[in-house]
Design an enzyme around this catalytic site. Structure first.
Site, PDB file in Angstrom:
ATOM      1  N   ARG A  97      -5.787   4.403   2.724  1.00  0.00           N
ATOM      2  CA  ARG A  97      -4.555   4.408   2.069  1.00  0.00           C
ATOM      3  C   ARG A  97      -3.523   5.262   3.103  1.00  0.00           C
ATOM      4  O   ARG A  97      -4.035   6.297   3.572  1.00  0.00           O
ATOM      5  CB  ARG A  97      -4.691   5.036   0.973  1.00  0.00           C
ATOM      6  CG  ARG A  97      -3.095   5.161   0.264  1.00  0.00           C
ATOM      7  CD  ARG A  97      -3.198   5.714  -1.367  1.00  0.00           C
ATOM      8  NE  ARG A  97      -1.678   5.450  -1.726  1.00  0.00           N
ATOM      9  CZ  ARG A  97      -1.561   5.091  -2.918  1.00  0.00           C
ATOM     10  NH1 ARG A  97      -2.674   5.032  -4.119  1.00  0.00           N
ATOM     11  NH2 ARG A  97      -0.594   4.883  -3.570  1.00  0.00           N
TER      12      ARG A  97
ATOM     13  N   ASP B  13       0.870   1.763   1.693  1.00  0.00           N
ATOM     14  CA  ASP B  13       1.836   2.550   1.054  1.00  0.00           C
ATOM     15  C   ASP B  13       2.866   3.511   1.905  1.00  0.00           C
ATOM     16  O   ASP B  13       2.488   3.752   3.104  1.00  0.00           O
ATOM     17  CB  ASP B  13       1.075   3.525   0.027  1.00  0.00           C
ATOM     18  CG  ASP B  13       1.875   4.098  -0.922  1.00  0.00           C
ATOM     19  OD1 ASP B  13       3.129   3.619  -1.351  1.00  0.00           O
ATOM     20  OD2 ASP B  13       1.702   5.088  -1.623  1.00  0.00           O
ATOM     21  N   GLY B  14       4.139   3.551   1.483  1.00  0.00           N
ATOM     22  CA  GLY B  14       5.150   4.481   2.056  1.00  0.00           C
ATOM     23  C   GLY B  14       6.163   3.874   2.811  1.00  0.00           C
ATOM     24  O   GLY B  14       7.101   4.382   3.527  1.00  0.00           O
TER      25      GLY B  14
ATOM     26  N   ASN C 252       3.967  -2.500 -10.166  1.00  0.00           N
ATOM     27  CA  ASN C 252       4.990  -2.914  -9.248  1.00  0.00           C
ATOM     28  C   ASN C 252       6.305  -3.558 -10.009  1.00  0.00           C
ATOM     29  O   ASN C 252       7.418  -3.593  -9.616  1.00  0.00           O
ATOM     30  CB  ASN C 252       4.738  -3.057  -7.940  1.00  0.00           C
ATOM     31  CG  ASN C 252       4.202  -2.107  -7.057  1.00  0.00           C
ATOM     32  OD1 ASN C 252       3.175  -2.708  -6.200  1.00  0.00           O
ATOM     33  ND2 ASN C 252       4.346  -0.676  -7.218  1.00  0.00           N
TER      34      ASN C 252
ATOM     35  N   ARG D  63      15.600   0.897   1.391  1.00  0.00           N
ATOM     36  CA  ARG D  63      13.841   0.685   0.818  1.00  0.00           C
ATOM     37  C   ARG D  63      13.231  -0.575   1.636  1.00  0.00           C
ATOM     38  O   ARG D  63      12.368  -0.490   2.119  1.00  0.00           O
ATOM     39  CB  ARG D  63      13.412   1.056  -0.605  1.00  0.00           C
ATOM     40  CG  ARG D  63      13.398   2.280  -1.143  1.00  0.00           C
ATOM     41  CD  ARG D  63      13.380   2.175  -2.652  1.00  0.00           C
ATOM     42  NE  ARG D  63      11.933   1.761  -2.785  1.00  0.00           N
ATOM     43  CZ  ARG D  63      10.920   2.290  -2.642  1.00  0.00           C
ATOM     44  NH1 ARG D  63      10.919   3.777  -2.531  1.00  0.00           N
ATOM     45  NH2 ARG D  63       9.704   1.846  -3.000  1.00  0.00           N
TER      46      ARG D  63
ATOM     47  N   ARG E 271      -4.567   8.878  -3.877  1.00  0.00           N
ATOM     48  CA  ARG E 271      -5.229   8.180  -5.326  1.00  0.00           C
ATOM     49  C   ARG E 271      -5.371   6.798  -5.025  1.00  0.00           C
ATOM     50  O   ARG E 271      -5.066   6.145  -3.685  1.00  0.00           O
ATOM     51  CB  ARG E 271      -4.006   8.404  -6.118  1.00  0.00           C
ATOM     52  CG  ARG E 271      -2.496   7.936  -5.672  1.00  0.00           C
ATOM     53  CD  ARG E 271      -1.559   7.947  -6.903  1.00  0.00           C
ATOM     54  NE  ARG E 271      -0.282   7.771  -6.535  1.00  0.00           N
ATOM     55  CZ  ARG E 271       0.557   8.968  -6.109  1.00  0.00           C
ATOM     56  NH1 ARG E 271       0.506  10.103  -6.197  1.00  0.00           N
ATOM     57  NH2 ARG E 271       1.673   8.482  -5.722  1.00  0.00           N
TER      58      ARG E 271
ATOM     59  N   ARG F 238       9.536   5.328   1.670  1.00  0.00           N
ATOM     60  CA  ARG F 238       9.792   6.761   2.144  1.00  0.00           C
ATOM     61  C   ARG F 238      10.226   6.826   3.885  1.00  0.00           C
ATOM     62  O   ARG F 238      10.984   7.262   4.241  1.00  0.00           O
ATOM     63  CB  ARG F 238       8.595   7.758   1.859  1.00  0.00           C
ATOM     64  CG  ARG F 238       8.675   8.207   0.462  1.00  0.00           C
ATOM     65  CD  ARG F 238       7.458   8.855   0.160  1.00  0.00           C
ATOM     66  NE  ARG F 238       6.277   7.783  -0.254  1.00  0.00           N
ATOM     67  CZ  ARG F 238       5.034   8.131  -0.138  1.00  0.00           C
ATOM     68  NH1 ARG F 238       4.431   9.207   0.405  1.00  0.00           N
ATOM     69  NH2 ARG F 238       4.389   6.978  -0.557  1.00  0.00           N
TER      70      ARG F 238
HETATM   71  C1  IPE Z   1       0.344   1.053  -4.624  1.00  0.00           C
HETATM   72  O1  IPE Z   1       1.363   1.822  -4.178  1.00  0.00           O
HETATM   73  C2  IPE Z   1       0.608  -0.596  -4.648  1.00  0.00           C
HETATM   74  C3  IPE Z   1       0.837  -1.136  -3.306  1.00  0.00           C
HETATM   75  C4  IPE Z   1       0.491  -0.541  -2.212  1.00  0.00           C
HETATM   76  C5  IPE Z   1       1.097  -2.574  -3.291  1.00  0.00           C
HETATM   77  P1  IPE Z   1       2.363   2.351  -5.249  1.00  0.00           P
HETATM   78  O2  IPE Z   1       3.236   3.273  -4.315  1.00  0.00           O
HETATM   79  O3  IPE Z   1       2.719   1.585  -6.268  1.00  0.00           O
HETATM   80  O4  IPE Z   1       1.379   3.514  -6.020  1.00  0.00           O
HETATM   81  P2  IPE Z   1       1.864   4.929  -6.547  1.00  0.00           P
HETATM   82  O5  IPE Z   1       2.874   4.453  -7.798  1.00  0.00           O
HETATM   83  O6  IPE Z   1       2.569   5.817  -5.766  1.00  0.00           O
HETATM   84  O7  IPE Z   1       0.616   5.447  -7.227  1.00  0.00           O
HETATM   85  C1  IPE Z   2       4.126   0.184  -0.535  1.00  0.00           C
HETATM   86  O1  IPE Z   2       5.489   1.092  -0.249  1.00  0.00           O
HETATM   87  C2  IPE Z   2       4.895  -1.360  -0.866  1.00  0.00           C
HETATM   88  C3  IPE Z   2       4.612  -1.446  -2.317  1.00  0.00           C
HETATM   89  C4  IPE Z   2       4.236  -0.796  -3.154  1.00  0.00           C
HETATM   90  C5  IPE Z   2       5.223  -2.784  -2.535  1.00  0.00           C
HETATM   91  P1  IPE Z   2       6.207   1.616  -1.341  1.00  0.00           P
HETATM   92  O2  IPE Z   2       7.359   0.866  -1.850  1.00  0.00           O
HETATM   93  O3  IPE Z   2       5.515   2.237  -2.335  1.00  0.00           O
HETATM   94  O4  IPE Z   2       6.978   3.040  -0.578  1.00  0.00           O
HETATM   95  P2  IPE Z   2       6.957   4.373  -1.154  1.00  0.00           P
HETATM   96  O5  IPE Z   2       5.634   5.042  -1.520  1.00  0.00           O
HETATM   97  O6  IPE Z   2       7.941   4.305  -2.271  1.00  0.00           O
HETATM   98  O7  IPE Z   2       7.550   5.096   0.195  1.00  0.00           O
HETATM   99 MG    MG Z   3       4.247   3.944  -2.718  1.00  0.00          MG
END
Ligand code: IPE
Ligand code: IPE
Ligand code: MG
Length: 257
Positions: A196, A28-29, A76, A41, A202, A32
């Site tokens: 994570r 994740d991240g 997603n 992004r 979470r 951001r």
């Molecule tokens: C969880 O990340 C799904 C993946 C890493 C693929 P999200 O960014 O979708 O989760 P939330 O919405 O912040 O809980």
């Molecule tokens: C995780 O990064 C990748 C996927 C969920 C596909 P994010 O796209 O959720 O990045 P943030 O959480 O918005 O920073």
């Molecule tokens: Mg995310």
């Protein structure tokens, strides 16, 4: 722009006898990370693909038997269509680029989730790569795609109900093993460690059943900056845990754990 936080632990090799067999990562991240740098992004997802490559190589080198990566959740699909499309394109690129390395390294590619929902070209490439790497003996790399833990349990319940209706299964005989055998992860070892990234605390519908007794490691590092030292720090953290599975510390130590 803040520099990536350095892991506290020196990145020495972790004790090979205290490694998880099965590591799962909520990557994740990405968004951001890119936004903080004034980028789109998608650039975060592109750099995140490099972190996947690094993590796969390191886990293979260390001798883990399974690595499961949360790449795209059921939820997603609700993201802007351009981002969803870019993620699928990146997945196609990853599969093409990593195929040979997986073959050379004896890595078996696997996928869990509602794969029917993937675009045809992605699904075809995914199934072809899984077939090509099916003989890989050293590590199973599982990509969670269009994956939701609740959906996974629902489809298992549905399959068991169908079997019971057909008279092939006595409902009174259903136990944990029966249900686990109908999850997408059937045949994989227990998830020992869940990482994570990005500071979120979470689970976001990932492996709900499978993490019943997993250890958790949370890091503030964004996925695109998660590299081998961060992985080693997580593995060191895991090696220091005492897993008790409901027993007392004394009992577990008595067993040599
Ligand atoms: C969880 O990340 C799904 C993946 C890493 C693929 P999200 O960014 O979708 O989760 P939330 O919405 O912040 O809980
Ligand atoms: C995780 O990064 C990748 C996927 C969920 C596909 P994010 O796209 O959720 O990045 P943030 O959480 O918005 O920073
Ligand atoms: Mg995310």
């Amino acid at each position: 722009m803040k520099p990536p936080p350095a892991p506290k632990q020196a990145p020495s090799e972790p004790d090979p006898t205290a490694l998880p067999r099965h590591l799962a990562i909520i990557m994740d991240g990405n968004g951001r990370w890119a936004k903080e740098r004034g980028w789109r992004r998608v650039r975060g997802h592109e750099e995140g693909a490099e972190s996947v490559r690094v993590a796969v190589r390191a886990c293979r080198r260390l001798g883990l038997s399974a690595l499961t990566l949360y790449a795209f959740s059921e939820e997603n699909w609700g993201r802007p269509s351009a981002e969803v499309k870019a993620l699928m394109t990146l997945l196609n690129r990853f599969l093409k680029k990593e195929r040979q390395e997986m073959l050379d390294q004896g890595i078996r590619l696997n996928a869990i989730g509602e794969l029917d929902k993937l675009p045809n070209s992605t699904r075809d490439l995914l199934f072809q790569t899984m077939a090509d790497t099916a003989q890989g003996q050293h590590m199973t790399l599982t990509l969670a795609l269009s994956y939701g833990g609740r959906q996974e349990i629902v489809q298992a319940a549905r399959a068991l109900a169908h079997q019971a209706m057909a008279g092939e299964l006595d409902p009174g005989e259903i136990d944990e093993d029966t249900l686990a055998a109908h999850l997408y992860t059937a045949g994989l070892p227990e998830v020992d460690l869940l990482i994570r990234t990005s500071g979120e605390l979470r689970v976001s519908n990932f492996l709900l059943w499978q993490i019943a007794y997993s250890e958790f490691h949370f890091t503030d590092v964004y996925w695109p900056e998660f590299r081998e030292p961060h992985l080693l720090a997580a593995l060191h953290d895991y090696a220091r845990r005492q897993r008790r599975f409901g027993k007392t510390g004394e009992q577990v130590r008595g067993q040599g754990g």
